[in-house]
Design a protein around this motif. Structure first.
Motif, PDB file in Angstrom:
ATOM      1  N   TYR A 185     -13.129   0.497  -1.724  1.00  0.00           N
ATOM      2  CA  TYR A 185     -11.891   0.551  -0.935  1.00  0.00           C
ATOM      3  C   TYR A 185     -11.776   1.841  -0.135  1.00  0.00           C
ATOM      4  CZ  TYR A 185      -6.840   0.177  -0.006  1.00  0.00           C
ATOM      5  OH  TYR A 185      -5.608   0.104   0.579  1.00  0.00           O
ATOM      6  N   GLU A 234       5.309   0.968   5.147  1.00  0.00           N
ATOM      7  CA  GLU A 234       4.830   1.421   3.833  1.00  0.00           C
ATOM      8  C   GLU A 234       4.060   2.730   3.964  1.00  0.00           C
ATOM      9  OE1 GLU A 234       1.857   1.937   0.564  1.00  0.00           O
ATOM     10  OE2 GLU A 234       1.487   1.637   2.677  1.00  0.00           O
ATOM     11  N   GLU A 235       3.127   2.744   4.923  1.00  0.00           N
ATOM     12  CA  GLU A 235       2.168   3.857   5.007  1.00  0.00           C
ATOM     13  C   GLU A 235       2.835   5.202   5.178  1.00  0.00           C
ATOM     14  OE1 GLU A 235      -0.721   3.674   4.203  1.00  0.00           O
ATOM     15  OE2 GLU A 235      -1.549   1.697   4.635  1.00  0.00           O
ATOM     16  N   ASP A 246      -6.027  -3.046   4.797  1.00  0.00           N
ATOM     17  CA  ASP A 246      -4.792  -2.327   4.433  1.00  0.00           C
ATOM     18  C   ASP A 246      -3.773  -2.507   5.541  1.00  0.00           C
ATOM     19  OD1 ASP A 246      -2.952  -0.703   3.234  1.00  0.00           O
ATOM     20  OD2 ASP A 246      -4.012   1.175   3.629  1.00  0.00           O
ATOM     21  N   ASP A 247      -2.971  -3.574   5.511  1.00  0.00           N
ATOM     22  CA  ASP A 247      -2.888  -4.483   4.395  1.00  0.00           C
ATOM     23  C   ASP A 247      -2.783  -5.914   4.918  1.00  0.00           C
ATOM     24  OD1 ASP A 247      -2.641  -5.358   1.754  1.00  0.00           O
ATOM     25  OD2 ASP A 247      -0.480  -5.090   1.750  1.00  0.00           O
ATOM     26  N   HIS A 300       2.154  -5.226   2.762  1.00  0.00           N
ATOM     27  CA  HIS A 300       2.872  -4.526   3.842  1.00  0.00           C
ATOM     28  C   HIS A 300       2.266  -4.821   5.201  1.00  0.00           C
ATOM     29  CE1 HIS A 300       0.067  -1.087   4.381  1.00  0.00           C
ATOM     30  NE2 HIS A 300      -0.082  -1.124   3.086  1.00  0.00           N
ATOM     31  N   ASP A 323      -1.961  -4.866  -2.311  1.00  0.00           N
ATOM     32  CA  ASP A 323      -2.160  -3.765  -1.358  1.00  0.00           C
ATOM     33  C   ASP A 323      -3.290  -2.855  -1.828  1.00  0.00           C
ATOM     34  OD1 ASP A 323      -1.948  -1.900   0.668  1.00  0.00           O
ATOM     35  OD2 ASP A 323      -0.244  -0.853  -0.240  1.00  0.00           O
TER      36      ASP A 323
HETATM   37 ZN   LIG Z   1      -1.594  -0.191   2.011  1.00  0.00          ZN
END
Ligand SMILES: [Zn+2]
Length: 465
Positions: free
Chosen positions: A418, A326-327, A293-294, A281, A352
């Protein structure tokens, strides 16, 4: 020994002799072409070039904002310059929320400032802020169990005990304070809520992330504290004296704006063959530059497709999708499904989950493609990737398509670190390890090569000087 146990042991002992041998045929050997592509991708620079360029020349790209629009323009130029075909943007409308001022203080009994950030879709305080008694809960379930009277007119704090996991599963389990906390607190009459960041690092970086208020629930300010600040608040609460917090948080909804998916292709030799979709994304949270991200994900997906394109013409078309928005709620994934969900896909995949090494491959390619799925496991093994499930695939933007039953592959990245960076100001390019990024590109290139239906050399171009 009981008779029953004896009988069971005898049955077990007899079973192998009675059963027909059921040894599955070995998967076909990994073609030398796949091995060559895998080895070559370990020297990849395309992915670094993309994530470095995107994070440097665009920076943060919150969905629906002018920055995300610039990211789409940047992406179209980049994908065209890499030589991909059919590069285009498909736009869609979405509601847009933007951050304002965000500050917090403990005002009693031990006055001091805290670090805070608003969660996506948070309501706002008046410009001068609010001040109220702070009431703390160790878990979301404690908040749920609390009588309304314990919460009404107060600011709620909710903690949790998220730990590191390689597969990232703790995010689902311990993400509830962020996702559910604001609606629960609002229903009980709270003035505002702050949660312990859904993260694992002990830096004073708050982790933002989306939440949405349940239908009919009034919007209240909802923020996240970094772990050191959340634990400071817990220690202060434990002293047993009334605690007061002041909160200034002024995000706002700016109405309907445009976002979009960026699409590009490596045309296959057979346009009717079900295609391969690789994705990540393009949007990011606004606190960092969205490197892990990302930015890394879009870079990995495109770099792998580029390496296949450089090697020749795959039988299947490879479609690259850099999803928008996306987020803030998978708007891009849902728009893509509405427009292209009925096409034929051999496999869909998304990167992702950061930029650390791929450690496990899961796939769901169907019984008829089991030999191919097993060859994929074999082909990935030299990269240190272990075989996982043959009946599972995941990915955030592609989750609507996977829910429809489309076949997919998941190249699982190591998520141990992450959530140190996820949705924080620390999500920046320096956190991407070029060697790990190359291992990702090698894994994705291998996956595309195995599933491509075979790659034939480009026809020799005549009259070329
Ligand atoms: Zn993401």
């Amino acid at each position: 020994m009981t008779k029953a146990l004896l009988a069971a042991l005898l049955t077990a002992a007899a079973a192998p002799a009675l059963a027909q041998p059921t040894i599955a045929p070995p998967p076909p050997p990994v073609p030398p072409q796949v091995e060559q592509l895998r080895t070559a991708a370990m020297q990849d620079d395309y992915a670094w070039d993309i994530v470095e360029g995107l994070t440097t020349e665009v920076g943060p790209r919150l969905a629906g904002t002018e920055a995300e629009a610039r990211a789409r323009e940047w992406s179209v130029r980049k994908l065209r310059s890499l030589g991909f075909a059919n590069v285009r943007v498909e736009t869609f409308d979405m509601p847009v929320w933007v951050r304002g001022e965000e500050k917090a203080w403990i005002t009693a009994p031990f006055p001091q400032p805290l670090v805070v950030t608003a969660l996506g879709n948070s309501g706002a305080t008046p410009p001068q802020g609010i001040e109220a008694e702070l009431v703390g809960f160790d878990t979301i379930d404690e908040l749920i169990a609390a009588p309304d009277a314990a919460v009404r007119g107060k600011i709620v704090f909710v903690s949790h005990a998220m730990g590191r996991t390689q597969d990232g599963s703790s995010y689902g389990v311990f993400g509830r304070p962020r996702r559910e906390g604001p609606s629960i607190a609002s229903r009980k009459g709270a003035l505002a809520i702050v949660v312990r960041s859904i993260g694992t690092d002990y830096h004073r970086n708050p982790h933002t992330g989306v939440m949405s208020f349940a239908e009919g629930v009034s919007l209240i300010p909802a923020g996240a504290l970094p772990l050191p600040d959340a634990e400071q608040v817990q220690r202060i609460l434990k002293r047993g004296r009334p605690v007061r917090m002041r909160l200034v948080m002024t995000p706002r909804n700016i109405g309907t704006r445009q976002s979009g998916n960026v699409i590009a292709e490596v045309p296959g030799r057979d346009p009717r063959a079900p295609m391969l979709l690789v994705s990540g994304h393009l949007d990011s949270w606004d606190l960092g530059t969205g490197a892990i991200d990302d930015g890394a994900g879009v870079a990995i997906a495109a770099a792998a497709a580029k390496r296949i394109m450089d090697a020749g013409r795959p039988l299947r078309t490879i479609r690259i999708v850099w999803f928008g928005a996306e987020e803030v709620g998978l708007f891009g994934g849902l728009d893509y499904r509405a427009k292209h969900g009925k096409l034929a896909y051999h496999a869909i995949a998304e990167s992702d989950f950061g930029a650390d090494r791929v450690w496990k491959v899961d796939s769901r390619l169907g019984k008829e493609n089991e030999a191919e799925a097993k060859m994929l496991q074999l082909a990935l093994a030299p990269l240190g990737i272990v075989p996982g499930s043959l009946e599972k695939a995941e990915g955030s933007d592609i989750s609507p398509l996977l829910a429809d039953g489309l076949p997919g592959v998941t190249l699982n990245q190591d998520g141990t670190h992450y959530f140190d960076l996820h949705h924080t100001p620390d999500d920046t390019l320096d956190k991407v390890d070029p060697a790990a990024l190359r291992q990702n590109v090698a894994a994705w290139t291998t996956m595309l090569a195995v599933l491509s239906g075979g790659i034939e050399p480009h026809p020799k171009r005549r009259n070329r000087r």
